[in-house]
Write a protein that holds these residues in place. Sequence first.
Motif, PDB file in Angstrom:
ATOM      1  N   VAL A  31      -2.096 -35.660 -17.479  1.00 38.98           N
ATOM      2  CA  VAL A  31      -1.025 -35.282 -16.105  1.00 38.98           C
ATOM      3  C   VAL A  31      -1.392 -34.063 -15.441  1.00 38.98           C
ATOM      4  N   ARG A  32      -2.700 -33.938 -15.427  1.00 40.05           N
ATOM      5  CA  ARG A  32      -3.113 -32.680 -14.426  1.00 40.05           C
ATOM      6  C   ARG A  32      -2.924 -31.482 -14.982  1.00 40.05           C
ATOM      7  N   GLN A  33      -2.816 -31.021 -15.939  1.00 40.03           N
ATOM      8  CA  GLN A  33      -2.470 -29.806 -16.577  1.00 40.03           C
ATOM      9  C   GLN A  33      -3.886 -29.524 -17.449  1.00 40.03           C
ATOM     10  N   PRO A  34      -3.970 -28.080 -17.354  1.00 40.31           N
ATOM     11  CA  PRO A  34      -5.047 -27.631 -18.205  1.00 40.31           C
ATOM     12  C   PRO A  34      -4.982 -28.061 -19.886  1.00 40.31           C
ATOM     13  N   PRO A  35      -6.065 -28.464 -20.342  1.00 35.51           N
ATOM     14  CA  PRO A  35      -6.108 -28.702 -22.156  1.00 35.51           C
ATOM     15  C   PRO A  35      -5.635 -27.871 -22.671  1.00 35.51           C
ATOM     16  N   VAL A  36      -5.598 -26.472 -22.200  1.00 43.30           N
ATOM     17  CA  VAL A  36      -5.117 -25.257 -22.980  1.00 43.30           C
ATOM     18  C   VAL A  36      -3.617 -25.440 -23.105  1.00 43.30           C
ATOM     19  N   ILE A 159      -8.097 -26.172 -12.822  1.00 45.25           N
ATOM     20  CA  ILE A 159      -7.064 -26.455 -12.110  1.00 45.25           C
ATOM     21  C   ILE A 159      -7.672 -26.830 -10.793  1.00 45.25           C
ATOM     22  N   ILE A 160      -8.612 -25.673 -10.434  1.00 46.65           N
ATOM     23  CA  ILE A 160      -9.101 -26.273  -9.073  1.00 46.65           C
ATOM     24  C   ILE A 160     -10.108 -27.268  -8.838  1.00 46.65           C
ATOM     25  N   ARG A 161     -10.835 -27.685 -10.263  1.00 43.29           N
ATOM     26  CA  ARG A 161     -11.401 -28.955 -10.221  1.00 43.29           C
ATOM     27  C   ARG A 161     -10.400 -30.051 -10.165  1.00 43.29           C
ATOM     28  N   ASP A 162      -9.667 -30.001 -11.315  1.00 41.90           N
ATOM     29  CA  ASP A 162      -8.672 -31.236 -11.526  1.00 41.90           C
ATOM     30  C   ASP A 162      -7.737 -31.333 -10.130  1.00 41.90           C
ATOM     31  N   GLN A 163      -7.400 -30.477  -9.446  1.00 40.77           N
ATOM     32  CA  GLN A 163      -6.723 -30.758  -8.339  1.00 40.77           C
ATOM     33  C   GLN A 163      -7.545 -30.933  -7.064  1.00 40.77           C
ATOM     34  N   GLY A 164      -8.804 -31.128  -7.083  1.00 38.70           N
ATOM     35  CA  GLY A 164      -9.734 -31.329  -6.130  1.00 38.70           C
ATOM     36  C   GLY A 164      -9.614 -30.362  -4.789  1.00 38.70           C
ATOM     37  N   VAL A 356      -0.173 -18.716  -5.377  1.00 41.65           N
ATOM     38  CA  VAL A 356       0.127 -19.787  -6.395  1.00 41.65           C
ATOM     39  C   VAL A 356      -1.264 -19.838  -7.078  1.00 41.65           C
ATOM     40  N   LEU A 357      -2.170 -20.097  -7.033  1.00 45.14           N
ATOM     41  CA  LEU A 357      -3.482 -20.065  -7.569  1.00 45.14           C
ATOM     42  C   LEU A 357      -3.434 -18.759  -8.597  1.00 45.14           C
ATOM     43  N   LEU A 358      -3.364 -17.796  -7.925  1.00 50.52           N
ATOM     44  CA  LEU A 358      -3.446 -16.489  -8.845  1.00 50.52           C
ATOM     45  C   LEU A 358      -2.581 -16.374  -9.972  1.00 50.52           C
ATOM     46  N   ASN A 359      -1.317 -17.020  -9.682  1.00 54.78           N
ATOM     47  CA  ASN A 359      -0.426 -16.975 -10.729  1.00 54.78           C
ATOM     48  C   ASN A 359      -0.638 -17.727 -12.000  1.00 54.78           C
ATOM     49  N   LEU A 395       1.861 -23.867 -16.118  1.00 55.79           N
ATOM     50  CA  LEU A 395       2.542 -25.450 -15.884  1.00 55.79           C
ATOM     51  C   LEU A 395       3.007 -25.461 -14.535  1.00 55.79           C
ATOM     52  N   VAL A 396       3.588 -24.523 -13.783  1.00 54.27           N
ATOM     53  CA  VAL A 396       4.007 -24.812 -12.378  1.00 54.27           C
ATOM     54  C   VAL A 396       3.150 -24.669 -11.378  1.00 54.27           C
ATOM     55  N   ALA A 397       1.811 -24.309 -11.824  1.00 50.23           N
ATOM     56  CA  ALA A 397       0.646 -24.244 -10.720  1.00 50.23           C
ATOM     57  C   ALA A 397       0.597 -25.676 -10.192  1.00 50.23           C
TER      58      ALA A 397
END
Length: 439
Positions: A31-36, A159-164, A356-359, A395-397
């Motif tokens: 669901v495009r969230q980090p495994p953590v 997240i950067i990788r998974d979001q392209g 947003v990414l820094l958050n 989660l909101v990223a």
Amino acid sequence: MSTDSMVTHVVAALAVMITAARVLGAAARRVRQPPVMGQLLVGIALGPSLLGLAPGGIRESLFPEEITPVLTALAQVALVLFLFAVGYELDLGRLRNRRAVTAVSLSGFAFPMLIGAALVVLLPGGFRSANGGLPTDTTFTLYMAVALSVTAVPVLAGIIRDQGLAGSPPATLALAAAGVIDVLSWPVLALCLLGGGEGSLSTWFTRMALLAAYILVMLLVVRRVLVRWLNRPGARPADPAPLVCVLALASAWATSALGLHVIFGALLAGVVMPRQRDGAPDNRVLRPLQETGGLLLPVFFTVSGMSVELDALHTSDLLLLALLCVAAVVGKVVAGTLSARAGTRLPWRDSLLVGVLLNTRGLTELIVLNVGLQAHVIGPRLYALLVIMALFTTLVAGPLIGPLHRPAATTPVAASHDDTGSAHDPGPVGARPGTTGYR
């Protein structure tokens, strides 16, 4: 509990934790969230808040109190090896557009710190209540400032990788700034811990002097010894993993003995570890650490989640939780957006994407929270609130990135990532051609 019984329980607990963490980690990635995120939720589910409510004493059978120290120790060893790799990969000398990175990282660090400290000053009673009566003194205020200022580099990379987004200007700037923010966060956290607890001012200065002396010894003596030993005539390219483990664990023990956490020694050991002559990390050092981290880090996430006691929260804590989440998001997004816009020629949409990414907090926030919990700077209730805040900001990223992302702006990147989002060279293990030797 006998030794044999303890070993049996630990083995069974590890099997359950690793399996569940892998399953939910994979589900989170789908669901495009980090495994953590999934791995931490496993810990919460296996803790007293959910599994502890099941009838028949299931949780007590799977995770008796006697094995908690063993699981915690394994989690800390995994953390030491992982943070050694983080320190080893850290190379701020290769940053591009340093002026922009400096502006974004300083504002993305200082502004959230000010907001965190202001919250404590404005709401001392709320924090005192949520902290279980622990003091909300200068040490606590500085700790809360750091807790709201960190950004999780490994999770952000994932997240950067998974979001392209890999290779895009906003992602590159955000990832570089996050690395600098981490570099700034650890010394401030160390200063916070050195100032905590009981002791006179002379004790604090003594600890500071010993810590400064240890850092100088590591940088000026240990590093040079390692370079000479690795470059000695007739040295064979043997497996450096045992040397790396000894260095990481010994340095972690040293900082722990100085009154700090083991993570500081692990990071410092990674920084002083010699690199190849071209400045690149040696894959023979990185790969074993990344493989070990990929296997054992879920234990750390799960143990962290098991420390969250949701049933201990009070209704009054919900207002404080909401304020923490709002302050965390506003601090990072506003600082990142405005500094990216002022320091670069990025349009407003891309500048907002940087904020947003820094958050993203994730792993780094969990490390900071575990350090504070173990040092008794924060109590279980406030720890639970801050873990929820870390989950929320991570989660909101994804949902926030979607409307801001411009696919045409991305370019392929020649790097792979493990489950924590840590980047590593996909090339062959060992030194690169023409780069033998260390410096």
